[in-house]
Design an enzyme around this catalytic site. Structure first.
Site, PDB file in Angstrom:
ATOM      1  N   ASP A   1      28.401   4.580 -98.569  1.00 55.51           N
ATOM      2  CA  ASP A   1      29.909   4.769 -98.739  1.00 55.51           C
ATOM      3  C   ASP A   1      30.419   3.055 -98.555  1.00 55.51           C
ATOM      4  OD1 ASP A   1      32.579   5.379 -98.725  1.00 55.51           O
ATOM      5  OD2 ASP A   1      32.800   6.012 -96.894  1.00 55.51           O
ATOM      6  N   ASP A  53      35.189  -2.278 -98.796  1.00 61.61           N
ATOM      7  CA  ASP A  53      35.281  -2.197 -97.377  1.00 61.61           C
ATOM      8  C   ASP A  53      34.426  -1.041 -97.084  1.00 61.61           C
ATOM      9  OD1 ASP A  53      37.310  -0.411 -99.015  1.00 61.61           O
ATOM     10  OD2 ASP A  53      38.445  -0.195 -97.426  1.00 61.61           O
ATOM     11  N   GLU A  87      39.926   0.700 -99.577  1.00 64.80           N
ATOM     12  CA  GLU A  87      39.953   2.126 -99.754  1.00 64.80           C
ATOM     13  C   GLU A  87      39.914   3.113 -98.738  1.00 64.80           C
ATOM     14  OE1 GLU A  87      38.186   6.102-100.632  1.00 64.80           O
ATOM     15  OE2 GLU A  87      37.474   4.699 -99.136  1.00 64.80           O
ATOM     16  N   GLU A  88      39.274   2.348 -97.490  1.00 68.44           N
ATOM     17  CA  GLU A  88      39.043   2.911 -96.125  1.00 68.44           C
ATOM     18  C   GLU A  88      40.294   3.026 -95.406  1.00 68.44           C
ATOM     19  OE1 GLU A  88      36.661   4.639 -95.651  1.00 68.44           O
ATOM     20  OE2 GLU A  88      34.907   4.070 -96.565  1.00 68.44           O
ATOM     21  N   HIS A 127      34.492   0.845-103.957  1.00 72.11           N
ATOM     22  CA  HIS A 127      35.410   0.111-102.948  1.00 72.11           C
ATOM     23  C   HIS A 127      34.497  -0.836-102.239  1.00 72.11           C
ATOM     24  CE1 HIS A 127      34.120   2.727 -99.501  1.00 72.11           C
ATOM     25  NE2 HIS A 127      34.584   3.820-100.279  1.00 72.11           N
TER      26      HIS A 127
END
Length: 443
Positions: free
Chosen positions: A122, A92, A156-157, A90
């Site tokens: 991340d 974001d 995704e977050e 991802h």
């Protein structure tokens, strides 16, 4: 192009330079996702698409909402009869408060052999690894055995509605033939504090159950007796939820994790008393302790507007997670714990996942890590949270967590997820490129 074979770290030096540069440059692109649609991944998506195009890989950019951009590309393998493999990351990141950090969270600063910034673990590091590996293949004339589908996703977050959910629901054809996928949160070094190194590969995820609780009562003056106080009702429900002792539930992945970790220490695996076993495993037990039960943690409160007014409604949010096969128990328990005066609903729900640890793909991931970290112990584990693998599972894609990093002792990888001073060592990125290259070529 012929498939490249052989042993040893044959990844080109340029790939090792690129993974560091790409990680830093992606961090500098602020893709903070505050939820509620407040994010713009497009600049990062265009960056990734440009790096793919430079290597002769044709990217497709897709949006459900303007600015919430996803990138998908396919690299053909040498074996047309083989199932395709999805590799996804991802774009974001979660918010970061600059005042709390040692460096600016979107500086991408490289200092003393470490890349700093939001997304360093991340998961812009993995995005950079993917780009570096496939560009290296193009330079060296390498093709993987299977088709490799690359996806860089938005959102995704938060809910993934603009990212993997959108891709799975509206663009399934781009993932034709994909039966397995790999993404974040696996194959990183976990030090047990006693000289042993573990490399946990994720073969499962707890389900996501983000809850909204609403208590209703009788509004009134704060000085009057009120037996129907919405805040009191809500507080009582939250106390019951926070105090609830969820029963032990062992999934196949967690059983395998306990068995393999215990074997490293020469400890008999007694699953009749898992809590005692976790104590015996010491620091290594932390790889498992959050995934032997469902969980519910109250996280947000919203009630009232004036100190002398009893509101007629009070709202709270709870982060709930449930194990594979345990969602029905999760729902019925919430019905009981909230009671008759508090309603609950999912504001976001995604399935729990389970992946086999005896598959050829898992064996190849294990072999790739062991080649470059022979001193390590590769074990399966279940993620306590979730990833985009949940949405891609709608397409029948079995997901694993495999974003390899070799980390020094004292570097608390898991604490840096969504944490202050997120960072990743340059050497960890180099290790990740070597391992990912080896796995993806042979998978």
């Amino acid at each position: 192009m012929a498939e490249h074979t052989g042993t040893g770290p044959d990844t080109g030096e340029q790939a090792l330079d690129e993974v560091v540069r790409f990680t830093s440059e992606l961090i500098r692109i602020d893709t903070t996702n505050r939820g509620g649609g407040d994010c713009q991944e497009r600049p990062a998506a265009e960056y990734a698409a440009a790096r793919l195009a430079e290597a002769g890989i044709e990217p497709t950019l897709l949006e459900r909402t303007a600015g919430r951009t996803n990138v998908v590309a396919r690299i053909e393998g040498t074996d047309p009869s083989a199932d395709a493999l999805l590799v996804h990351g991802h774009l974001d990141v979660v918010p970061a408060e600059a005042a709390d950090w040692s460096v600016h969270p979107f500086s991408g600063e490289i200092r003393d052999g470490v890349v700093w910034g939001r997304g360093a673990v991340d998961m812009k590091n993995m995005d950079a690894m993917i780009l570096a590996v496939v560009r290296d293949w193009a330079r060296r004339g390498v093709r993987p055995r299977r088709d490799v589908v690359i996806a860089f996703t938005a959102d995704e977050e938060a809910s993934a509605e603009d990212g993997s959910g959108f891709l799975a629901d509206r663009h399934a054809a781009l993932f034709e033939g994909c039966t397995e996928g790999v993404s974040e949160s696996g194959a990183f070094t976990f030090h047990d504090g006693a000289g042993r190194q573990f490399y946990p590969i994720a073969a499962g995820e707890r389900g996501t159950g983000w809850l909204k609780l609403t208590a209703r009562g009788r509004a009134g003056h704060g000085s009057k007796v009120n037996r129907e106080n919405a805040i009191t009702r809500l507080a009582a429900a939250l106390t019951r939820i926070g105090d609830h002792a969820w029963p032990l539930r062992l999934t196949p992945t967690v059983r395998a994790a306990l068995t393999e970790i215990a074997a490293v220490y020469g400890i008999e695996t007694d699953l009749s008393d898992v809590d005692a076993l976790l104590d015996k495993l010491g620091q290594a037990g932390k790889l498992v302790e959050s995934t032997v039960r469902n969980s519910t943690n109250p996280t947000m409160l919203d009630a009232g507007y004036k100190v002398n007014v009893i509101p007629g409604e009070a709202v709270a949010h709870v982060d709930g997670r449930f194990l594979y096969g345990a969602e029905d128990e999760f729902r019925s328990t919430l019905d009981r714990l909230t009671g008759p005066d508090v309603d609950w609903e999912f504001v976001h729900r995604e399935v729990a996942l389970q992946a086999p640890v005896d598959s050829p793909t898992y064996a190849r991931m294990r072999a790739a890590v062991e080649e470059f970290a022979p001193e390590g112990h590769v074990v399966p584990y279940c993620m306590s949270g979730g990833t985009d693998a949940k949405q891609f599972s709608r397409l029948g894609i079995t997901g694993y967590g495999f974003a390899p990093l070799k980390l020094p002792e004292g570097f608390d990888y898991q604490a840096l997820f969504h944490g202050v001073d997120e960072r990743v060592p340059v050497e960890a990125l180099h290790f990740g490129v070597h391992v990912l290259d080896r796995f993806l070529r042979t998978a």
